[in-house]
Design an enzyme around this catalytic site. Structure first.
Site, PDB file in Angstrom:
ATOM      1  N   GLU B  49       0.907  -1.255  -0.076  1.00  0.00           N
ATOM      2  CA  GLU B  49       0.623   0.262   0.610  1.00  0.00           C
ATOM      3  C   GLU B  49       0.836   1.193   0.479  1.00  0.00           C
ATOM      4  O   GLU B  49       1.736   1.389   0.978  1.00  0.00           O
ATOM      5  CB  GLU B  49      -1.010  -0.190   1.580  1.00  0.00           C
ATOM      6  CG  GLU B  49      -2.440  -0.348   1.353  1.00  0.00           C
ATOM      7  CD  GLU B  49      -3.304  -0.317   2.662  1.00  0.00           C
ATOM      8  OE1 GLU B  49      -3.872  -0.981   2.829  1.00  0.00           O
ATOM      9  OE2 GLU B  49      -2.332   0.587   2.682  1.00  0.00           O
ATOM     10  N   ASP B  60      -5.201   9.370  11.385  1.00  0.00           N
ATOM     11  CA  ASP B  60      -3.612   8.477  11.194  1.00  0.00           C
ATOM     12  C   ASP B  60      -3.509   9.221  12.467  1.00  0.00           C
ATOM     13  O   ASP B  60      -4.005  10.503  13.392  1.00  0.00           O
ATOM     14  CB  ASP B  60      -2.693   9.152  10.008  1.00  0.00           C
ATOM     15  CG  ASP B  60      -2.427   8.448   8.917  1.00  0.00           C
ATOM     16  OD1 ASP B  60      -3.231   7.000   9.072  1.00  0.00           O
ATOM     17  OD2 ASP B  60      -2.953   8.665   7.289  1.00  0.00           O
ATOM     18  N   TYR B 174     -11.531  -3.968   4.322  1.00  0.00           N
ATOM     19  CA  TYR B 174      -9.978  -3.064   5.405  1.00  0.00           C
ATOM     20  C   TYR B 174     -10.859  -2.997   6.713  1.00  0.00           C
ATOM     21  O   TYR B 174     -11.924  -1.782   6.890  1.00  0.00           O
ATOM     22  CB  TYR B 174     -10.060  -1.918   4.712  1.00  0.00           C
ATOM     23  CG  TYR B 174      -8.970  -1.754   4.800  1.00  0.00           C
ATOM     24  CD1 TYR B 174      -8.393  -1.682   6.962  1.00  0.00           C
ATOM     25  CD2 TYR B 174      -7.559  -1.205   4.945  1.00  0.00           C
ATOM     26  CE1 TYR B 174      -7.404  -1.222   7.831  1.00  0.00           C
ATOM     27  CE2 TYR B 174      -6.469  -0.346   5.363  1.00  0.00           C
ATOM     28  CZ  TYR B 174      -5.940  -0.326   6.788  1.00  0.00           C
ATOM     29  OH  TYR B 174      -4.932   0.425   7.317  1.00  0.00           O
TER      30      TYR B 174
END
Lengths: 392, 265
Positions: B49, B60, B174
Site C-alpha cells: 500500500e 492517522d 479493510y
C-alpha cells in the site's frame, strides 16, 4: 428541521456531506437521530430556552450605536452577543449540544478552540453539568489567548496543546476529531462552528439562530420593520449563520466579512470564500484554502477565531446562490476598528467582530442615511487586549 | 476475480494469511520509496500500500502524520507518487494499492485519478475518509477503470452500514481493528474476533485487519481470525529511525520477513 437551503440530508447544493473515517459514521448516525428527535421535542426547547434565559442572560440587547452611526452616515445597530454569558455567542451552541450529549448519555466532551471562546463556552457547560471536558488548542493560539486558557482551566477543563501544523484552529480541530474517533463510545464532540460533517453545520446553525430570531423581534419592536442589511464576521461562520438564517427568505442584504490577514494578494489570510476553491476539510465539502494537490494551506488572521482555512458549507452555498455577499478586511483595518469602537461607543469588541465593524466603517457614506444595518458584535475584546497592546 | 482477490485465494490455498504493508510515499524521498517498496515485496509482503501524503489525515496517528509531513516538506506531489508507483510497478508484480484521503483524489479529478492509476497498473485505492455513503462517483469511475475500491469497516460501524460497505467493496474489506487512529499498539483489542465475524456474516470477500497491528505475534493472531493483516506505522518507524540509507533497507527487510513468517496458520 427541513430548511430552505438544505436540499437533502446534510447537503447545501454541492457543499456539505460526511467525509470522515468510517469509525465515526455510527456516531454521526446517532447524533443525527438524537438531534432530529430533540429539535422536534417541545421539552428540549423549553429546557434550552430556560438555560439561554436564566443562565446565559438572553435575550442580548440590540443597541443603536449613535456615534458609530454618525461616522458611517447610516443607522447602525449592534447585536450585543458580547453580553452573552462567557462573552461571546459561542455559549448558545454549547448549551444546546451539552443538553443533547446528556440525552445521548455521553459523559465526556471534547472540543476544538481557536480564540478560546468556544473552549471557554464548552468548559462552562462542562462545569455546569459536571462533565469531563477536554479542549484541544493550538500552541500559537495558547500563546495569544492566555486569558482564555486560564479561564478554561479555572472552569475545570483540561487543555491539550496541539503542536502540529501552525498550531492554530485547523490543527486543534484535527486532534479533537482524532480524540473523538478514539473515545467515540463515551464522548460527544462539541464542534464550535457550522463546519464539520452533517449534522454539525445544520445543528450549530439552528442553535445559533436564536441570534437572528431575537434581532427580528427587536427590530419589530424598536424600528417597526426589518433591517436592510446584516453584517457579521465569518471564520467557520456560526455567528453569521445564526444571524442570517432567520432572514434568508426576506428582502434583507446579508454580508459576511472574512479575514484578509496581511492582504489577499499576500496569500496570508483566512478568506476561503474570497480566494479558495471547492474541496473537503474536516468532514464536509466547502470552499477551502488548498494547493493544486488538495493539501490544506495554513490560514492567517490576527483574530484567532477567524484563523481557519475553511468555512461552513452553507456559507459556500449562500455565496454560490448569490443570496449572501462575502467581503474581507485586513488585520490592520480590524485593529483600527477595534480601537474605534472602544473610543466611540465604550465597547471593546472581539477582534473577530472588529472585522465586521471595519467593513462597515470602510464603506461609510455608501449607505442610505435611513438604512438600518445590524452588525453582530459576536464577542467582547477583553481576551484580545494583551495581544492588541503588543501589536499597536 | 481481480488480482487482489487472487492473492488472497492463493495465500489461502498455501495455508497462510496475506500480509499487507503500508509505506508513505516520499518519506524520506520518492527515490527511496521505490527501493523500500521493492524490499518490502522481496521480504515477503503479499500486497503493498503506497500512501499519498496528506496535510490533514484525520484517521492517522502521530507516526503516519509525521511521515506525511516529512514527505510533503520533501516536495512530494500526487504526480510524483504516480511516477514512483510506475517505477515500483516495473520492479514488483504483487498487487499495488494506493491509500490517501479523498481531497487529493477530488483535486486531481476522480476520473483522471482512476485513469492514471489504471494505466500504471495500480490494483486498488483506499480513501480513508471516504465512507461508502459519499462514494457513488468514486465507485463508478473506479469500476470503469478496473481499480478495486477498498472501504473501511470499523467496530463502531452499524450493521446496515457494514452491508453497504461490502457491497461497494471490490478488493478486500479493510477491517479497522479498534476505534481510533492508526499507530502501533501493544495489544490487540479483545473483541477483534467478533468484529471480523460481523463482517464475515455479510460477505465472502477477503477481510484484512489494520490499525495498530505492529508485531509478528499480532500478525499471527490476526491471521487466525481474518484473511490478512495490514502493517503501516511499525514499518514507518523503522524507516524513520534508521541511521541512514545503507542501514534502512536491511532493517526493513528483516522486519517484514518476520511479519511474513508469522502469517502461516
Amino acid at each position: 428541521m427541513t430548511t430552505a437551503t438544505e436540499q437533502r440530508s446534510g447537503r447545501f447544493g454541492r457543499y456539505g456531506g460526511q467525509y470522515v473515517p468510517e469509525t465515526l459514521m455510527g456516531a454521526l448516525d446517532e447524533l443525527v437521530e438524537a438531534y432530529e428527535e430533540a429539535w422536534a421535542d417541545p421539552e428540549f426547547h423549553e429546557e434550552l430556552e430556560y438555560y439561554w434565559r436564566h443562565y446565559a442572560g438572553r435575550p442580548t440587547p440590540l443597541y443603536l450605536a449613535e456615534r458609530l452611526s454618525d461616522l458611517c452616515e447610516t443607522q447602525v445597530y449592534l447585536k450585543r452577543e458580547d453580553l452573552n454569558h462567557t462573552g461571546a455567542h459561542k455559549l448558545n451552541n454549547t448549551l444546546g449540544q451539552v443538553l443533547l450529549a446528556r440525552r445521548m448519555g455521553k459523559p465526556r466532551l471534547v472540543a476544538e478552540t481557536g480564540a478560546g471562546q468556544h473552549g471557554v463556552a464548552t468548559a462552562t457547560v462542562g462545569a455546569l453539568f459536571g462533565m469531563e471536558t477536554v479542549v484541544y488548542m493550538g500552541v500559537e493560539d495558547i500563546r495569544r489567548q492566555r486569558l482564555n486558557c486560564f479561564r478554561m482551566e479555572l472552569l475545570g477543563a483540561r487543555i491539550e496543546p496541539v503542536e502540529s501544523g501552525k498550531g492554530t484552529l485547523k490543527d486543534a480541530t484535527n486532534e479533537a476529531i482524532r480524540d473523538w474517533m478514539t473515545n467515540v463510545e463515551n464522548t460527544h464532540y462539541l464542534m464550535g462552528s457550522v463546519c464539520g460533517p452533517h449534522p454539525y453545520p445544520t445543528m450549530v446553525r439552528d442553535f445559533q439562530t436564536v441570534i437572528g430570531k431575537e434581532v427580528r423581534e427587536q427590530c419589530r419592536e424598536q424600528i417597526g420593520r426589518l433591517p436592510d442589511m446584516l453584517v457579521a464576521c465569518v471564520g467557520g461562520g456560526s455567528n453569521s449563520m445564526g444571524l442570517f438564517y432567520p432572514f434568508i427568505e426576506d428582502d434583507v442584504k446579508l454580508v459576511g466579512v472574512e479575514g484578509a490577514g496581511h492582504g489577499l494578494h499576500t496569500g496570508e489570510h483566512s478568506a476561503p470564500l474570497a480566494v479558495g476553491s471547492f474541496g473537503i476539510l474536516h468532514g464536509s465539502a466547502s470552499q477551502i484554502m488548498q494547493d493544486e494537490d488538495g493539501q490544506i494551506i495554513n490560514a492567517h488572521s490576527v483574530a484567532a477565531g477567524l484563523d481557519y482555512p475553511g468555512v461552513g458549507p452553507e456559507h459556500a452555498y449562500l455565496q454560490e446562490s448569490g443570496r449572501a455577499t462575502y467581503v474581507s478586511v485586513t488585520d490592520e483595518q480590524a485593529l483600527d476598528a477595534f480601537e474605534q469602537l472602544s473610543q466611540l461607543e465604550g465597547i471593546i469588541p472581539a477582534l473577530e467582530a472588529a472585522h465586521a465593524l471595519a467593513w462597515v466603517i470602510e464603506q461609510a457614506g455608501n449607505f442610505g442615511e435611513d438604512e438600518v444595518m445590524v452588525i453582530n458584535l459576536s464577542g467582547r475584546g477583553d481576551k484580545d487586549a494583551a495581544e492588541v497592546k503588543s501589536l499597536l | 476475480m481481480n488480482s487482489i482477490q487472487q492473492t488472497f485465494a492463493n495465500s489461502h490455498q498455501a495455508g497462510r494469511g496475506v500480509l499487507v504493508v503500508y509505506v508513505t510515499a516520499g518519506d524520506p524521498s520518492l527515490e527511496e520509496t521505490v527501493e523500500i517498496m521493492t524490499t518490502v515485496a522481496e521480504a515477503g509482503a503479499d500486497i503493498v500500500e503506497l500512501g499519498i501524503p496528506y496535510s490533514d489525515p484525520l484517521a492517522d496517528g502521530p507516526t503516519i502524520q509525521a511521515a506525511s509531513q516529512r514527505a510533503l516538506e520533501a516536495g512530494t506531489t500526487i504526480q510524483g507518487v504516480f511516477d514512483c508507483a510506475t517505477q515500483i510497478r516495473q520492479r514488483i508484480s504483487i498487487p499495488l494499492v494506493i491509500m490517501t484521503c479523498y481531497n487529493p483524489i477530488l483535486q486531481f479529478g476522480p476520473e483522471a485519478f482512476a485513469v492514471e492509476a489504471s494505466n500504471i497498473g495500480v490494483d486498488g485505492v483506499v480513501a480513508s475518509d471516504l465512507p461508502p455513503s459519499e462514494a457513488d462517483e468514486w465507485c463508478a469511475v473506479a469500476a470503469e477503470h478496473n481499480i478495486a475500491a477498498i472501504f473501511l469497516v470499523a467496530p463502531t460501524t452499524p450493521q446496515q452500514r457494514v452491508a453497504r460497505a461490502v457491497e461497494c467493496t471490490t478488493g478486500f474489506v479493510y477491517a479497522v481493528a479498534r476505534p481510533g487512529v492508526t499507530g502501533a499498539r501493544d495489544q490487540l483489542p479483545e473483541d477483534l474476533k467478533g468484529s471480523v465475524a460481523r463482517i464475515r456474516q455479510v460477505t465472502d470477500l477477503p477481510i484484512a485487519v489494520g490499525f495498530g497491528i505492529s508485531t509478528p505475534q499480532q500478525v499471527a493472531a490476526v491471521c487466525e481470525i481474518a484473511d490478512g493483516a495490514i502493517v503501516g506505522s511499525a514499518v514507518i518507524n523503522i524507516i524513520a529511525e534508521a541511521s541512514d540509507h545503507e542501514a534502512r533497507l536491511p532493517q526493513v527487510s528483516q522486519f517484514v520477513s518476520g511479519l511474513a513468517a508469522a502469517t502461516r496458520w
